[in-house]
Write an enzyme that holds these catalytic residues in place. Structure first.
Site, PDB file in Angstrom:
ATOM      1  CB  CYS A  16      33.957  59.199  66.699  1.00 43.58           C
ATOM      2  SG  CYS A  16      34.971  59.248  65.275  1.00 43.58           S
ATOM      3  CG  HIS A  26      32.843  56.276  63.700  1.00 46.32           C
ATOM      4  ND1 HIS A  26      32.465  57.383  63.806  1.00 46.32           N
ATOM      5  CD2 HIS A  26      32.374  55.490  64.365  1.00 46.32           C
ATOM      6  CE1 HIS A  26      31.608  57.624  64.828  1.00 46.32           C
ATOM      7  NE2 HIS A  26      31.383  56.163  65.299  1.00 46.32           N
ATOM      8  CG  HIS A  75      30.084  55.393  68.442  1.00 46.88           C
ATOM      9  ND1 HIS A  75      29.577  55.356  67.350  1.00 46.88           N
ATOM     10  CD2 HIS A  75      28.863  54.657  69.171  1.00 46.88           C
ATOM     11  CE1 HIS A  75      28.299  54.825  67.118  1.00 46.88           C
ATOM     12  NE2 HIS A  75      27.956  54.636  68.346  1.00 46.88           N
TER      13      HIS A  75
END
Length: 197
Positions: free
Chosen positions: A101, A153, A169
């Site tokens: 990510c 993340h 992502h």
């Protein structure tokens, strides 16, 4: 052996995008200085509008050689990030052979000569914190997806219309995809929005 493999894959899932791969580059530019009214300024260019967020340095600079509209830069970053859609997940990856990510976000911003930190939790110290109601395309969304209670993340907002926010992502299961913040998993894991440009 089966328990060990299960534990290994579970641990990999928990750390997902907390890559610590060293790219050998120094953080150079964060665009988007808060003005007196609290809104990001609109001009971008050499040594202009260097970020004032925590973790920023007055030595950080931008490599662009001419003034460019922030909206245009954001659109370029989004368009480039979308070219990686379908790329498989690879821990520490930053290429079409595989990426995580933070690798996706790092690479997309790097295309516009904007160097962000390589790890999602460090990216969350750059730019300015934005209220969810003010979210725009090009903003970064951060998540806590593990029990460690740390940001691990990051996604790049590609659409913010009619109350729905979509972001690109890289996930461990599906690689680079576009998801919605309306999905239960991402809604629960969501932490904050930051604007770098």
């Amino acid at each position: 052996m089966r328990k060990f493999l299960s534990f290994f894959f579970f641990a990999l899932f928990l750390i997902s995008c907390g890559s610590t791969k060293n790219t050998g580059k120094v953080s150079e530019a964060i665009i988007g200085k808060e003005t007196a009214k609290g809104k990001p300024s609109r001009r971008v260019g050499p040594n202009k509008n260097i970020a004032t967020s925590k973790g920023s340095s007055s030595k950080e600079k931008i490599e662009n050689t001419e003034d460019v509209k922030p909206k245009e830069i954001r659109e370029n970053i989004i368009d480039f990030a979308k070219t990686f859609e379908g790329t498989r997940y690879k821990f520490g990856g930053t290429t079409e052979a595989g990426m995580d990510c933070s690798g996706l976000v790092f690479t997309a911003f790097q295309k516009e000569n904007i160097t962000l930190p390589r790890i999602s939790r460090d990216m969350a110290t750059k730019g300015i914190l934005i209220s969810f109601k003010d979210i725009e395309e090009g903003d970064l969304v951060f998540f806590k997806t593990s029990s460690k209670n740390i940001i691990n993340h990051v996604g790049l907002v590609v659409e913010a219309k009619r109350g729905e926010v979509k972001f690109i992502h890289s996930t461990t299961r599906a690689g680079v995809i576009i998801s919605s913040l309306e999905e239960d998993y991402w809604k629960k894991a969501f932490v904050e929005v930051r604007r770098v440009i």
